[in-house]
Design a protein around this motif. Structure first.
Motif, PDB file in Angstrom:
ATOM      1  N   GLY A 119       2.065 -10.198  -9.032  1.00 26.62           N
ATOM      2  CA  GLY A 119       2.344  -9.418 -10.231  1.00 26.62           C
ATOM      3  C   GLY A 119       2.406  -7.931  -9.927  1.00 26.62           C
ATOM      4  N   SER A 120       3.196  -7.218 -10.694  1.00 29.19           N
ATOM      5  CA  SER A 120       3.314  -5.772 -10.502  1.00 29.19           C
ATOM      6  C   SER A 120       2.040  -5.076 -10.959  1.00 29.19           C
ATOM      7  N   ASP A 141      -3.613  -7.975  -5.485  1.00 28.09           N
ATOM      8  CA  ASP A 141      -2.339  -7.325  -5.175  1.00 28.09           C
ATOM      9  C   ASP A 141      -1.629  -8.147  -4.103  1.00 28.09           C
ATOM     10  N   GLY A 142      -0.480  -8.698  -4.440  1.00 28.97           N
ATOM     11  CA  GLY A 142       0.239  -9.564  -3.509  1.00 28.97           C
ATOM     12  C   GLY A 142       0.944  -8.846  -2.387  1.00 28.97           C
ATOM     13  N   TRP A 164       1.342 -16.297  -8.376  1.00 28.86           N
ATOM     14  CA  TRP A 164       2.564 -15.937  -9.096  1.00 28.86           C
ATOM     15  C   TRP A 164       3.687 -15.665  -8.115  1.00 28.86           C
ATOM     16  N   GLY A 165       4.363 -16.727  -7.679  1.00 27.58           N
ATOM     17  CA  GLY A 165       5.347 -16.620  -6.622  1.00 27.58           C
ATOM     18  C   GLY A 165       6.617 -15.882  -6.971  1.00 27.58           C
ATOM     19  N   ALA A 166       6.914 -15.709  -8.259  1.00 29.15           N
ATOM     20  CA  ALA A 166       8.162 -15.056  -8.657  1.00 29.15           C
ATOM     21  C   ALA A 166       8.021 -13.542  -8.752  1.00 29.15           C
ATOM     22  N   VAL A 192       6.285 -20.401 -10.547  1.00 28.21           N
ATOM     23  CA  VAL A 192       7.566 -19.947  -9.996  1.00 28.21           C
ATOM     24  C   VAL A 192       8.410 -19.197 -11.023  1.00 28.21           C
ATOM     25  N   ARG A 193       7.948 -19.140 -12.265  1.00 29.28           N
ATOM     26  CA  ARG A 193       8.715 -18.445 -13.302  1.00 29.28           C
ATOM     27  C   ARG A 193       8.207 -17.017 -13.483  1.00 29.28           C
TER      28      ARG A 193
END
Length: 211
Positions: A119-120, A141-142, A164-166, A192-193
């Motif tokens: 996620g941002s 933080d990804g 949250w892969g998207a 994935v959404r």
């Protein structure tokens, strides 16, 4: 010196504009002795009591089926409102509806600790602000390096992990969670959404299935 106001106008300010809803709200106020049939106005002190009574008795809800489900789960009587910005479940926003429903689902099933991976920064801040008062959250933080030990600590701590892969998420980070081993796989959901509503809806689906 107290003043009085038009009851129907006061109800309309709360989204109670439909005939059936207005009649139901008035019936409850009349049962409580705050007004009587045919009376058009109410004093300010009584309006304060009326607001408390309606909040305790009703869950203001729009016509959306998901919002109605959320309303029924609260134990309060659903009361249709228009415009939908008055809906206590969505406030006219799909994100808000999902946030309310997610918190309710977590509380109903004893899910207290949630990790969101990815996620941002803006979205992580929003989730903290909207959900952090109701459940314990860890936002990962990804895009920053995450050691396997720290990821394992998150997996052990959490009741639910949403990967949250998207979004902004490096595989080296997500892999620590999605390949954490069979001991944790039951609590990890790979989303994935895009969008906050989609994230939380998939989390709710997992919770409901698991319980």
């Amino acid at each position: 010196m107290s003043t009085d106001r038009d009851i129907d106008g006061w109800l309309a300010e709360r989204g109670i504009t439909l005939d059936d809803s207005r009649q139901r709200a008035r019936a409850v106020l009349e049962e409580a002795g705050l007004t009587r049939p045919g009376k058009a106005r109410m004093s300010d002190p009584k309006l304060e009591k009326a607001a408390q009574l309606l909040a305790q008795r009703f869950f203001p809800v729009c016509a959306d089926g998901a919002c109605l489900k959320t309303a029924r789960a609260t134990g309060r009587e659903p009361l249709r409102v228009e415009p939908r910005s008055h809906c206590a479940a969505c406030g006219g926003s799909a994100n808000h509806r999902a946030e309310v429903a997610f918190v309710e689902s977590c509380q109903r099933h004893g899910v207290r600790r949630v990790v969101v991976v990815g996620g941002s920064p803006a979205v992580r801040e929003e989730l903290e602000a909207k959900l952090g008062h109701h459940i314990d959250l860890r936002m990962v933080d990804g895009t920053e390096r995450r050691t396997s030990d720290r990821a394992r600590s998150d997996l052990e701590w959490a009741d639910l992990v949403l990967v949250w892969g998207a979004t902004e998420l490096h595989h080296k980070v997500s892999g620590h969670y999605t390949h954490g081993g069979p001991a944790y796989s039951h609590k990890v959901v790979h989303v994935v959404r895009r969008g906050v509503a989609a994230l939380l809806e998939e989390g709710m689906t997992h919770i409901e299935r698991a319980h």
